[in-house]
Enzyme design. Structure first.
Site, PDB file in Angstrom:
ATOM      1  N   GLU A   1      -6.964   4.485   4.226  1.00 58.67           N
ATOM      2  CA  GLU A   1      -5.935   3.825   3.412  1.00 58.67           C
ATOM      3  C   GLU A   1      -4.823   3.241   4.270  1.00 58.67           C
ATOM      4  OE1 GLU A   1      -4.540   2.021   0.567  1.00 58.67           O
ATOM      5  OE2 GLU A   1      -5.813   3.578  -0.310  1.00 58.67           O
TER       6      GLU A   1
ATOM      7  N   ILE B   1       1.336   1.135   0.902  1.00 60.47           N
ATOM      8  CA  ILE B   1       0.838   0.658  -0.384  1.00 60.47           C
ATOM      9  C   ILE B   1      -0.534   1.258  -0.662  1.00 60.47           C
ATOM     10  CG2 ILE B   1       0.229  -1.363  -1.764  1.00 60.47           C
ATOM     11  CD1 ILE B   1       2.006  -3.037   0.065  1.00 60.47           C
TER      12      ILE B   1
ATOM     13  N   LYS C   1      -7.442  -6.737   8.636  1.00 61.06           N
ATOM     14  CA  LYS C   1      -7.197  -6.171   7.305  1.00 61.06           C
ATOM     15  C   LYS C   1      -7.932  -6.957   6.219  1.00 61.06           C
ATOM     16  CE  LYS C   1      -2.692  -4.520   8.851  1.00 61.06           C
ATOM     17  NZ  LYS C   1      -1.219  -4.746   8.848  1.00 61.06           N
TER      18      LYS C   1
END
Length: 438
Positions: free
Chosen positions: A130, A137, A206
């Site tokens: 994560e 977030i 990402k």
């Protein structure tokens, strides 16, 4: 009374994020135990230099340079070293010795994620990440779990706080890129070598992770078209502002069909104009946000701090508690949800709009010639604004045209720009930027 189980946690790396993770594990041990059902014992912290100065005071006996021995004796491993090696080898060692792994290493996942996922599946352990995207977030678990019964069609994300700070400074103060970058470095938002951020490489890693989860297909860094912000000028920012736009570095992943009707996914990172009323346009400073479009859920946005020791540590601890609970309760590890293969489409297949700035001769017929050229390439003009420049010392005049197109394929738009450059009435093409949200 049954004694609570203890799980050994090995921490690899003790930088800004790692130090905060260690602090939380020590200070909040009781609270974490009550949420997990087991005590999370920090068994050691692998570092290069044990006596280096750190922001958090930690017990000296926890620090070690023997990372391999540490991971072989752990139930859970947190990798926050960054880079490819030795992080990759240590993660594989941990997995093969039965440890679940939490990592924030987006570069490694984007480059060699499939190998790590396969090894975790084989060992029946959990691989969680994560913290690899958008700091604090919670975005990866909602995509993987909450939206697993839906079909995501598009993801737009501001996933790099450094570039968002720089572009926001240029927009709000009129600063040049170099000055905004220097301010970001002064405040600690940018590294001394900011290449990975300003060239879009961090965001591209990402984007690969977001696309992989969103479309249940493994995408790697080489599948991502990448363009950074070093070419964005103060004049570009001012022109965008004047036209009602703001420039953001976006990571975009969307499902499309190519010219032959074959379905695929476009994954790309580039500076993008957004209308100022778009939700992502209001993301300021070093904050991050991810905007998701799904068939049934509609539009969703996740917003928060995208970097920093404490916020990112929050994401790491969330993954750690989840992995620890799986060990306590039993069951297979959860790694990824790839169910097929949707090909990555080249940038030419992307569908977008363009903002084009042109310096042209101010004479009859110029606008008609430009409009005709656009039509010949199958590109429709949405808006065209003209500003005439008159030089006091010369009777000749020039004009600046700002054109926003309707959505079209990247290939058609690029061909149009190339053709426009060949017109004898064009002095220069001052800017070409993609537009979303119109």
């Amino acid at each position: 009374m049954t004694q609570m189980r203890t799980l050994k946690v090995a921490l690899l790396g003790c930088g800004n994020v790692g130090a905060q993770v260690a602090r939380i594990l020590i200070d909040d041990a009781d609270a974490l135990a009550s949420r997990t059902g087991a005590r999370l014992e920090l068994s050691g912290i692998a570092v290069r230099t044990p006596d280096a100065r750190r922001d958090v005071e930690l017990p000296a006996d926890l620090l070690t340079t023997d990372a391999e021995s540490l991971v072989k004796d752990a139930d859970l491993v947190i990798e926050l070293m960054g880079g490819i090696e030795p992080a990759r080898s240590l993660i594989l060692t941990a997995i093969r010795h039965g440890a679940s792994v939490v990592t924030g290493n987006k570069a490694l996942l984007a480059q060699d994620g499939p190998t790590l996922y396969e090894e975790a599946d084989k060992a029946g352990v959990q691989l969680s990440y994560e913290a690899a995207v958008a700091g604090a977030i919670p975005i990866l678990r909602p995509i993987r779990d909450s939206l697993s019964g839906d079909r995501i069609t598009r993801v737009l994300g501001i996933v790099n706080g450094t570039t968002n700070f720089i572009l926001d400074q240029m927009d709000s103060t009129g600063a040049q890129f170099a000055d905004a970058l220097a301010e970001a470095q002064r405040l600690g938002y940018a590294e001394a070598d900011p290449t990975a951020d300003v060239e879009g490489l961090d965001a591209a890693a990402k984007a690969a992770i977001l696309a992989s989860l969103s479309f249940h297909t493994r995408f790697a860094l080489e599948d991502v078209y990448c363009e950074g912000i070093t070419g964005v000028t103060a004049a570009d920012i001012a022109a965008a502002k004047d036209a009602g736009f703001v420039i953001k570095l976006l990571a975009i992943a969307e499902k499309l069909s190519d010219s032959e009707g074959n379905e695929g996914v476009s994954v790309r990172v580039h500076p993008t104009l957004l209308p100022r009323e778009h939700p992502l346009a209001a993301v300021h400073g070093a904050f991050n946000a991810v905007f998701i479009e799904a068939e049934n859920a509609g539009e969703l946005m996740f917003y928060g701090q995208g970097a920093g020791g404490t916020p990112t540590a929050s994401a790491v601890l969330g993954d750690l508690v989840s992995a620890a609970r799986r060990i306590v309760l039993g069951g297979p590890g959860r790694t990824e949800t790839t169910t097929g293969h949707v090909p990555a489409l080249p940038i030419d297949a992307a569908v977008t709009s363009y903002y084009i700035g042109l310096d042209v001769a101010d004479q009859p017929g110029v606008l008609a010639r430009i409009a005709q050229l656009f039509a010949e390439h199958g590109v429709s003009i949405e808006t065209m604004r003209q500003t005439v420049h008159r030089e006091p010392s010369s009777p000749a005049t020039s004009a600046e045209l700002r054109i926003v197109t309707h959505r079209a394929s990247e290939a058609a738009l690029a061909a149009t720009v190339q053709a426009v450059k060949g017109l004898d009435v064009i002095t220069s093409v001052t800017s070409v930027l993609r537009v979303e949200g119109v």
